[in-house]
Scaffold this motif. Sequence first.
Motif, PDB file in Angstrom:
ATOM      1  N   THR A  89     -48.062  22.083 -75.722  1.00 39.72           N
ATOM      2  CA  THR A  89     -47.169  20.921 -75.858  1.00 39.72           C
ATOM      3  C   THR A  89     -47.546  19.924 -74.768  1.00 39.72           C
ATOM      4  N   PHE A  90     -46.984  18.731 -74.873  1.00 39.16           N
ATOM      5  CA  PHE A  90     -47.365  17.663 -73.947  1.00 39.16           C
ATOM      6  C   PHE A  90     -46.177  17.198 -73.121  1.00 39.16           C
ATOM      7  N   GLN A  91     -46.535  16.692 -71.936  1.00 43.19           N
ATOM      8  CA  GLN A  91     -45.535  16.131 -71.033  1.00 43.19           C
ATOM      9  C   GLN A  91     -44.836  14.947 -71.714  1.00 43.19           C
ATOM     10  N   ASN A  92     -45.637  14.012 -72.251  1.00 47.24           N
ATOM     11  CA  ASN A  92     -45.064  12.954 -73.081  1.00 47.24           C
ATOM     12  C   ASN A  92     -45.202  13.433 -74.506  1.00 47.24           C
ATOM     13  N   ILE A  93     -44.094  13.704 -75.137  1.00 46.80           N
ATOM     14  CA  ILE A  93     -44.065  14.407 -76.424  1.00 46.80           C
ATOM     15  C   ILE A  93     -45.019  13.770 -77.430  1.00 46.80           C
ATOM     16  N   ARG A  94     -45.782  14.594 -78.113  1.00 41.65           N
ATOM     17  CA  ARG A  94     -46.697  14.073 -79.130  1.00 41.65           C
ATOM     18  C   ARG A  94     -46.417  14.720 -80.470  1.00 41.65           C
ATOM     19  N   LEU A  95     -45.296  14.364 -81.049  1.00 39.53           N
ATOM     20  CA  LEU A  95     -45.001  14.818 -82.405  1.00 39.53           C
ATOM     21  C   LEU A  95     -45.662  13.864 -83.387  1.00 39.53           C
ATOM     22  N   PHE A  96     -45.771  14.299 -84.655  1.00 42.90           N
ATOM     23  CA  PHE A  96     -46.161  13.361 -85.702  1.00 42.90           C
ATOM     24  C   PHE A  96     -44.889  12.633 -86.093  1.00 42.90           C
ATOM     25  N   ALA A  97     -44.649  11.514 -85.406  1.00 44.33           N
ATOM     26  CA  ALA A  97     -43.325  10.897 -85.421  1.00 44.33           C
ATOM     27  C   ALA A  97     -42.905  10.420 -86.802  1.00 44.33           C
ATOM     28  N   GLN A  98     -43.887  10.079 -87.650  1.00 43.45           N
ATOM     29  CA  GLN A  98     -43.511   9.545 -88.963  1.00 43.45           C
ATOM     30  C   GLN A  98     -43.470  10.610 -90.047  1.00 43.45           C
ATOM     31  N   MET A  99     -43.644  11.871 -89.646  1.00 47.59           N
ATOM     32  CA  MET A  99     -43.509  12.937 -90.636  1.00 47.59           C
ATOM     33  C   MET A  99     -42.140  13.588 -90.457  1.00 47.59           C
ATOM     34  N   SER A 100     -41.726  14.326 -91.487  1.00 48.38           N
ATOM     35  CA  SER A 100     -40.443  15.010 -91.365  1.00 48.38           C
ATOM     36  C   SER A 100     -40.599  16.169 -90.379  1.00 48.38           C
ATOM     37  N   VAL A 101     -39.460  16.633 -89.889  1.00 44.64           N
ATOM     38  CA  VAL A 101     -39.448  17.749 -88.943  1.00 44.64           C
ATOM     39  C   VAL A 101     -40.168  18.948 -89.555  1.00 44.64           C
ATOM     40  N   LEU A 102     -39.832  19.245 -90.811  1.00 45.96           N
ATOM     41  CA  LEU A 102     -40.430  20.401 -91.475  1.00 45.96           C
ATOM     42  C   LEU A 102     -41.947  20.220 -91.621  1.00 45.96           C
ATOM     43  N   GLU A 103     -42.350  19.017 -91.993  1.00 46.92           N
ATOM     44  CA  GLU A 103     -43.772  18.779 -92.233  1.00 46.92           C
ATOM     45  C   GLU A 103     -44.579  18.923 -90.940  1.00 46.92           C
ATOM     46  N   ASN A 104     -43.990  18.540 -89.818  1.00 43.28           N
ATOM     47  CA  ASN A 104     -44.652  18.755 -88.535  1.00 43.28           C
ATOM     48  C   ASN A 104     -45.049  20.220 -88.371  1.00 43.28           C
ATOM     49  N   LEU A 105     -44.154  21.097 -88.807  1.00 45.54           N
ATOM     50  CA  LEU A 105     -44.432  22.526 -88.637  1.00 45.54           C
ATOM     51  C   LEU A 105     -45.395  23.040 -89.697  1.00 45.54           C
ATOM     52  N   VAL A 106     -45.435  22.379 -90.853  1.00 46.84           N
ATOM     53  CA  VAL A 106     -46.374  22.812 -91.895  1.00 46.84           C
ATOM     54  C   VAL A 106     -47.798  22.380 -91.510  1.00 46.84           C
ATOM     55  N   VAL A 107     -47.932  21.194 -90.925  1.00 43.37           N
ATOM     56  CA  VAL A 107     -49.258  20.749 -90.469  1.00 43.37           C
ATOM     57  C   VAL A 107     -49.836  21.755 -89.476  1.00 43.37           C
ATOM     58  N   ALA A 108     -48.961  22.322 -88.659  1.00 40.47           N
ATOM     59  CA  ALA A 108     -49.425  23.270 -87.646  1.00 40.47           C
ATOM     60  C   ALA A 108     -50.024  24.521 -88.278  1.00 40.47           C
ATOM     61  N   GLN A 109     -49.766  24.733 -89.570  1.00 47.68           N
ATOM     62  CA  GLN A 109     -50.336  25.901 -90.250  1.00 47.68           C
ATOM     63  C   GLN A 109     -51.481  25.468 -91.161  1.00 47.68           C
ATOM     64  N   HIS A 110     -52.132  24.406 -90.739  1.00 43.45           N
ATOM     65  CA  HIS A 110     -53.170  23.772 -91.548  1.00 43.45           C
ATOM     66  C   HIS A 110     -54.248  24.740 -92.025  1.00 43.45           C
ATOM     67  N   ASN A 111     -54.740  25.587 -91.108  1.00 41.52           N
ATOM     68  CA  ASN A 111     -55.897  26.407 -91.471  1.00 41.52           C
ATOM     69  C   ASN A 111     -55.616  27.381 -92.591  1.00 41.52           C
ATOM     70  N   GLU A 112     -54.496  28.072 -92.496  1.00 45.34           N
ATOM     71  CA  GLU A 112     -54.154  29.028 -93.557  1.00 45.34           C
ATOM     72  C   GLU A 112     -54.001  28.298 -94.888  1.00 45.34           C
ATOM     73  N   LEU A 113     -53.338  27.137 -94.831  1.00 39.36           N
ATOM     74  CA  LEU A 113     -53.076  26.404 -96.071  1.00 39.36           C
ATOM     75  C   LEU A 113     -54.368  25.842 -96.657  1.00 39.36           C
ATOM     76  N   MET A 114     -55.242  25.381 -95.772  1.00 38.11           N
ATOM     77  CA  MET A 114     -56.503  24.804 -96.242  1.00 38.11           C
ATOM     78  C   MET A 114     -57.289  25.875 -96.978  1.00 38.11           C
ATOM     79  N   ARG A 115     -57.295  27.081 -96.431  1.00 41.94           N
ATOM     80  CA  ARG A 115     -58.018  28.170 -97.080  1.00 41.94           C
ATOM     81  C   ARG A 115     -57.356  28.523 -98.409  1.00 41.94           C
ATOM     82  N   ALA A 116     -56.029  28.628 -98.377  1.00 47.59           N
ATOM     83  CA  ALA A 116     -55.303  29.014 -99.595  1.00 47.59           C
ATOM     84  C   ALA A 116     -55.463  27.967-100.691  1.00 47.59           C
TER      85      ALA A 116
END
Lengths: 283, 304
Positions: A89-116
């Motif tokens: 995580t970062f000192q100055n928060i770096r969320l994907f500010a224009q995505m939904s809260v849920l989508e932020n967490l789905v992006v974090a699982q990018h690799n598994e999803l990309m493979r699937a």
Amino acid sequence: MTAPLLEVEHLTMRFGGLTAVDDLSFVAHDRRITAIIGPNGAGKTTVFNCLTGFYRPTVGQLTFHGHHGPVLLERLDGYLIPRQGIARTFQNIRLFAQMSVLENLVVAQHNELMRASGYTVYGLLGLRRYREAEAEAVDRARHWLDRVGLLSRADWEAGNLPYGDQRRLEIARAMCTRPRLLCLDEPAAGLNPRETAELGELLLGIREQEKIGILLIEHDMSMVMGISDHVIVIDYGRKIADGPPAAVRNDPNVIKAYLGETEEEELPEEVKADLEARGEGGG
Amino acid sequence: MYYFLQQLINGLTLGAMYGLIAIGYSMVYGIIGMINFAHGEIYMIGAFISIISFLLLGVLGITWVPLALLLVLILAMIFTATYGWAVERLAYRPLRGSFRLAPLISAIGMSIFLQNYVQILQGANVKPLPPQVTGGYVLGTDGGFTVQISNIQIIIMLLTVVLMVIFSTIIAKTPLGRAQRACEQDLGMAALCGVNVDRTISLTFVMGAALAAVAGLMATLYYGVIDFFIGFLAGIKAFTAAVLGGIGSIPGAMLGGLLLGLVEAFWSGYFTTEYKDVAAFGILVIVLIFLPTGLLGKPEIEKV
């Protein structure tokens, strides 16, 4: 004693003439909270930037015992580092500010999803294999939203969350990448005492239940002393103390670094004149 | 009224082509913040690959029009996308992390290079393609004026709609699209989520080039003649469309393209054909003055 998770050996980072980190060595373990403390500008965040591929260290070896055995972090491209099991995580928060809260967490699982999704093809066709993987990712995201108390705000735009929620969301997102080492850069900055206490509980919970290592940069000493298993103190890029919290707290070098030398430093003439011109109240 | 309807049909056809090119500008700007000035040339290359494919298929004896169209579409998208990929790999990626203007200058260089490359390989003459898709429907007649929609116009509009649906699905629902949106907001953080940033940027160029190739194919079929210089004006117009819709926004690019096409068609229909480019670029000026973020663009928030 658990096996070392991260071994930093002789890490040095220079920017031109400035040495931000100078011959720093330390070890972080599984199931332990290792805190890195030090005055502002001591080089703490630079260490994180070296660990997560933002900087290439000038000198040093960073061995990480990740998901696929030991790797040298300084040789990996940035995007491969989370795949080994480091999240941050970062000192100055770096969320994907224009995505939904849920989508932020789905992006974090990018690799598994990309493979699937068969590199997008199945995902585009909406095949069951991909839909199942996506549902699983959403479940995991919901689990972590629940852990950080944000489940009811899953559909908010992340940038609209209150500050404290953004901090917790960033930790949840880091956890969704399934790390073995979670690097937190001042997670308690800007939180009130109650929120800081809750954060401490959350981190202890992560250590116990996920059995991962946590590397923590923090200025809030009550939190550091309260939850850390091990504390490393750096000043001007060099390690000045290393040990359990109780020992570090009484270390004369640490006290000196935080409170300054007993002898007052000589100020340059123009600064003195400036201070006098402003009157007594020089903060 | 019928005259208006006819201009509307013409404008939408033109606008669909502008929109497809504009998406490439908008996506690339969204993800790495540069204007890919070579994108118009990619469209021109798409048109050339289409015409070459038609001729090759003719030599092979594949002359059944629907099949030929489908094959040309696929070939044009694949080969043009390869050009898009190569341009990014050779001219932009080595400059990433350099000063902001470097890739922009490189893009202008790439644009000149591609124009000359096609001029030398294919010659400077105008290349004609006999009409492949003929016929149409008469929608009505009024005092000697006939409103008609040609089959090619129907194909252009349908194909645009289909592509937009596929494209929006990719952006909204697949991991690739999610990665692209993540990269748009924060490249470093996207990498920390395990997103291969370089590959995502490459794929953005590939997707933009594939759409430009479709526009190139449409232009070849619609106008019947192409030359090595068509990319310049089409590129600048599509860029105008992207700015009008709000650069960085994909629905904005399509909307901007359609509006620009309509403006051009109505201007030509009611005023004069000669000044239609002036009208188009006049819009660019007005938008930049009064609505710098475009119709659907979000105001740029300075990162702290």
